[in-house]
Scaffold this active site. Structure first.
Site, short mmCIF file in Angstrom:
data_model
loop_
_atom_site.label_atom_id
_atom_site.label_comp_id
_atom_site.label_asym_id
_atom_site.label_seq_id
_atom_site.Cartn_x
_atom_site.Cartn_y
_atom_site.Cartn_z
N HIS A 99 0.84 -1.19 0.00
CA HIS A 99 0.00 0.00 0.00
C HIS A 99 0.88 1.24 0.00
CE1 HIS A 99 -3.73 -2.17 0.82
NE2 HIS A 99 -3.02 -2.93 1.64
N CYS A 134 -0.37 2.47 -4.33
CA CYS A 134 -1.26 3.57 -4.68
C CYS A 134 -0.48 4.89 -4.69
CB CYS A 134 -2.41 3.67 -3.68
SG CYS A 134 -3.56 2.29 -3.72
#
Length: 484
Positions: free
Chosen positions: A167, A209
């Site tokens: 992430h 991301c």
């Protein structure tokens, strides 16, 4: 006359030598024109290939990140890299997790090979930190805390490959232990590595991301570093091979098996002789596959740094599997299949919901799964509402949305003062609890507070008013420390 005779004799001997080589089946073009780093056994005559593989998450719901890293390890080993030159960071809580339906096995695609076997345990558990990552890259054993002690002990002719999967958020990358990896710190480490003169070229593949924000406006073009990212600076990257999608994992799995950008570059590399494919060719192929969902899913793969390095063949960094010797890269037949995907930030919801759906009604498993779903949703609502309220307290109800969500022009770094960003994050978490992997999405809001001059005391007062209590769930807990 004597000179002419000697020259003629020398040419005759050379001709006989060449004929003998041809008779022995030697590839004259390959022998005389082979690139300096081309070496059939993976040991470059003029340098060594090094690799760092970093999975930045923990928890079974994040299965895919460690699966990506294990797959990359197997690819590099088949390519000829030695264990002594591959450094692996992974929490290592997946293969033998009680939720793993195939104990001791990790796969990266529905019908994929087992990729966990043989993976080095260099840095696992609480040793998977940003601090150890930087020390390993810089070759500085004195700065390590725990782990195997393996570092990139590279020289001026060596090639380095770094692959990170986890992430992320604007300007940050996750780490399962300790503070996050901040873009400013990472780029400073890359510049320091270059200044030490201990590599020839470095390639960085980044799955997260908003991963473009890690290099945009920060990575110099003159330090021999070429980076590609799974997404641009303000969009999510995507998980793939998820339950309920097509193709989906085997029915016993309740989690995504891979990430779209990651499986794109690895599945391409698995299928070709990497002596025949350049970094740029792979970049184009991965870019096409990763955006294939159009408006519904997918992200924009980006490239940063010394883009001129993309003309290099992949073999220089990844080696190549001898079994692929005859599988030459051709753009039109590069054998990639479309696959549906799930927003990285929602992949954990897919896992928890799938567990709830499959659990028998009235069973303890059903109750536990319901509790997990409610906890993760409660945490998300708490973080979103708290950041929104802090913004309103600082900027007013009308101006807050615009100021919190403002995106700087392309080519600009996320924030001017990175220490300020860390201060904002730490102050918020002190009063509101951990951001966790989901809360990284709000890093742009904290950066924008710095960009308009908000001070620590203002942030402290606003956070204290916005968050009267911290929710009692594992996601909000600060047991693992602050994110900055």
């Amino acid at each position: 006359m004597a000179t002419t005779t000697a020259t003629t004799s020398l040419l005759a001997l050379l001709l006989l030598f060449l004929v003998a080589l041809v008779s022995a089946g030697r590839d004259l073009v390959g022998d005389f024109l082979r690139l300096p780093s081309d070496s059939g056994n993976g040991d470059n005559v003029h340098g060594t290939r090094w690799a760092i593989l970093f999975a930045g998450s923990s928890g079974y719901w994040n299965y895919r990140h460690q699966a990506d890293i294990c797959h990359a390890y197997q690819l590099l080993r088949k390519g000829g890299l030695k264990d002594e030159n591959i450094i692996v960071f992974m929490y290592d809580d997946i293969a033998f997790n009680s939720e793993n339906p195939r104990r001791g096995v990790i796969i990266n695609s529905p019908n994929g090979d087992e990729v966990y076997k043989g993976v080095p345990k260099d840095y696992t558990g609480e040793d998977v930190t940003a601090h150890n990552f930087y020390a390993a890259l810089l070759g500085d054993k004195s700065k390590l805390t725990g782990g195997s002690g393996k570092v990139v002990n590279s020289g001026p002719n060596d090639h380095i490959f770094i692959f990170y999967s986890d992430h992320g958020g604007p300007g940050v990358l996750g780490s399962p232990a300790g503070p996050y990896i901040y873009a400013s710190d990472l780029n400073e480490v890359l510049k320091k590595k270059h200044a030490s003169g201990t590599y020839k070229n470095l390639v960085f593949y980044l799955e997260a991301c908003e991963s473009g924000s890690i290099f945009e406006g920060l990575l110099p073009e003159d330090i021999n570093v070429y980076a590609t990212t799974a997404s641009n600076a303000d969009e999510s990257s995507w998980g793939t091979y998820c339950p309920g999608e097509d193709p989906s994992p085997p029915p016993e799995y309740s989690t995504c098996l891979g990430d779209l950008y990651s499986v794109a570059w690895m599945e391409d590399s698995d299928r070709h002789n990497l002596r025949t494919e350049t970094l740029h060719q792979q970049y184009k192929l991965v870019k096409e596959r990763t955006i294939s969902g159009g408006l519904y899913y997918g992200s924009h793969v980006m490239q940063y740094g010394d883009v001129g390095l993309s003309k290099d063949i992949l073999f220089h960094y990844l080696g190549t599997d001898p079994a692929n010797e005859n599988l030459t890269f051709v753009d039109e037949n590069s054998l990639w299949s479309s696959s549906k995907a799930v927003n990285q930030r929602d992949a954990d919801l897919v896992h928890f919901w799938d567990k709830f759906r499959k659990a028998p009604e009235g069973s303890p498993k059903k109750n536990e799964a319901r509790k997990q779903v409610l906890e993760v949703m409660s945490h998300r609502m708490h973080i979103d509402d708290s950041v929104e309220l802090v913004g309103k307290l600082l900027f007013g109800i009308e101006k807050a949305p615009e100021l919190l969500n403002a995106v700087r022009p392309a080519g600009s770094a996320l924030v001017d003062d990175w220490d300020c960003l860390k201060t904002m994050v730490r102050t918020f978490e002190t009063h509101c609890g951990s951001l966790s992997q989901y809360g990284m999405k709000h890093m742009r809001s904290f950066a924008n507070m710095c960009n308009v001059g908000i001070k620590k005391e203002q942030m402290r007062e606003a956070s204290a008013q916005a968050c009267v209590t911290i929710p009692a769930n594992p996601w909000s807990s600060l047991q693992r420390g602050f994110s900055a």
